[in-house]
Design a protein around this motif. Structure first.
Motif, short mmCIF file in Angstrom:
data_model
loop_
_atom_site.label_atom_id
_atom_site.label_comp_id
_atom_site.label_asym_id
_atom_site.label_seq_id
_atom_site.Cartn_x
_atom_site.Cartn_y
_atom_site.Cartn_z
N LYS A 1 3.19 10.56 -14.68
CA LYS A 1 2.70 11.19 -13.44
C LYS A 1 3.78 12.03 -12.80
O LYS A 1 3.52 13.11 -12.28
N ASN B 1 5.85 11.25 -4.18
CA ASN B 1 5.03 10.36 -5.00
C ASN B 1 5.85 9.26 -5.65
O ASN B 1 5.44 8.09 -5.68
N ILE C 1 5.22 5.40 -4.07
CA ILE C 1 4.50 4.49 -4.97
C ILE C 1 5.42 3.41 -5.51
O ILE C 1 5.06 2.22 -5.54
N GLN D 1 5.01 -0.58 -4.81
CA GLN D 1 4.81 -1.48 -5.94
C GLN D 1 5.85 -2.59 -5.98
O GLN D 1 5.53 -3.77 -6.17
N LYS E 1 5.46 -5.15 -3.25
CA LYS E 1 4.32 -6.03 -3.53
C LYS E 1 4.66 -7.06 -4.60
O LYS E 1 4.22 -8.21 -4.54
N SER F 1 -0.69 -1.80 0.50
CA SER F 1 -1.59 -1.53 -0.62
C SER F 1 -1.09 -0.34 -1.45
O SER F 1 -0.96 0.77 -0.93
N VAL F 2 -0.82 -0.60 -2.73
CA VAL F 2 -0.35 0.47 -3.61
C VAL F 2 -1.40 1.55 -3.77
O VAL F 2 -1.10 2.74 -3.81
N GLU F 3 -2.68 1.14 -3.86
CA GLU F 3 -3.77 2.11 -4.02
C GLU F 3 -3.86 3.03 -2.82
O GLU F 3 -4.05 4.24 -2.96
N VAL F 4 -3.72 2.48 -1.63
CA VAL F 4 -3.76 3.29 -0.41
C VAL F 4 -2.56 4.24 -0.37
O VAL F 4 -2.69 5.40 0.02
N GLN G 1 -0.99 5.57 -2.90
CA GLN G 1 -1.22 6.67 -3.84
C GLN G 1 -2.11 7.74 -3.24
O GLN G 1 -1.82 8.95 -3.36
N VAL G 2 -3.16 7.32 -2.56
CA VAL G 2 -4.10 8.27 -1.96
C VAL G 2 -3.43 9.03 -0.82
O VAL G 2 -3.49 10.26 -0.75
N GLN H 1 -0.71 11.54 -1.98
CA GLN H 1 -1.27 12.74 -2.60
C GLN H 1 -1.91 13.65 -1.56
O GLN H 1 -1.74 14.88 -1.62
#
Length: 246
Positions: A20, A70, A74, A78, A81, A160-163, A165-166, A169
């Motif tokens: 990535k 990024n 991230i 990570q 967490k 939250s890793v997913e949050v 990332q969003v 970006q």
């Protein structure tokens, strides 16, 4: 010091193995640069600067911001967490080694991104700048990334890793578009131009554009970038300490 160097080396290797990162920091800006300097007249002037030189600085800044934000955000989310940060606290490494190693490693990688993009512009698109201009633009882009590293750290404090990332970006894309990195702000409506002038992405790119034109970075831009860096660093430190106290 040996442990600090080893930590930096580990961070560099981990980043380079991240596909990535390679896409965001190297391939994407290079592809955009070739597309927009091929579909538009590469020799047209933007504020007295040839388009191919102007857009080279835009895409170099774009790649460095994307790779830095990024990667830092991230990775930070990570590892917090997974408990990696807590594990490092029981090692002999100094308390600030974790954040310092990430910033130092990212700085080395950013230098590689800058050299890569400059070689593309000079060798394949015939961008002609003096040695002083190449050097000053490179140093400006390399050092001026600090506010975005601080912003990446702040975003990385989200659990939250997913949050993360969003959010990372979305902020990256919005700042790039509104900050004139994709297209000059002169082509934007008046309101968007005024908004761009307050964005760190525009002031970051403006410094490099000014030096290509033979001028110096705008002092207002330097002050704004320093203010953004200070605010993001204070907020990220506050959030980290608060999370550690819970």
């Amino acid at each position: 010091m040996t442990g600090m160097i080893a930590q930096c080396k580990a961070e560099i290797l981990r980043t380079l193995r991240n596909r990535k990162f390679v896409v965001t920091a190297l391939l994407m800006p290079a592809i955009f640069y070739f597309i927009f300097t091929s579909t538009m007249d590469a020799n047209m002037n933007i504020g007295g600067i040839q388009w191919k030189a102007y857009y080279l600085m835009s895409m170099t800044v774009f790649g460095v911001i994307g790779g830095s934000m990024n990667t830092i955000s991230i990775r930070f989310a990570q590892e917090r967490k997974q408990g990696w940060v807590q594990l490092l606290r029981i090692t002999p490494l100094p308390s600030g080694a974790y954040v310092f190693s990430k910033i130092a490693a990212q700085s080395v990688i950013n230098l590689g991104t800058i050299v890569f993009m400059f070689l593309i512009g000079g060798l394949f698109k015939g961008v002609e700048l003096t040695f002083v201009q190449w050097l000053s633009c490179g140093l400006w882009i390399w050092i001026g990334i600090l506010p975005f590293l601080a912003l990446g750290t702040l975003i990385g404090t989200i659990r939250s890793v997913e949050v993360v990332q969003v959010i990372s970006q979305v902020i990256f894309i919005v700042m790039s578009a509104l900050g004139g990195l994709w297209m000059p702000i002169q082509s934007m409506p008046s309101l968007m131009q005024h908004i761009a002038e307050w964005l760190p992405s525009y002031r970051y790119g403006q410094g490099a554009w000014n030096m290509v034109a033979g001028a110096s970075p705008d002092w207002i831009g330097i002050v704004l970038l320093a203010a953004y860096a200070a605010v993001f660093m204070v907020l990220s430190s506050y959030r980290i300490k608060r999370q550690e106290a819970i």
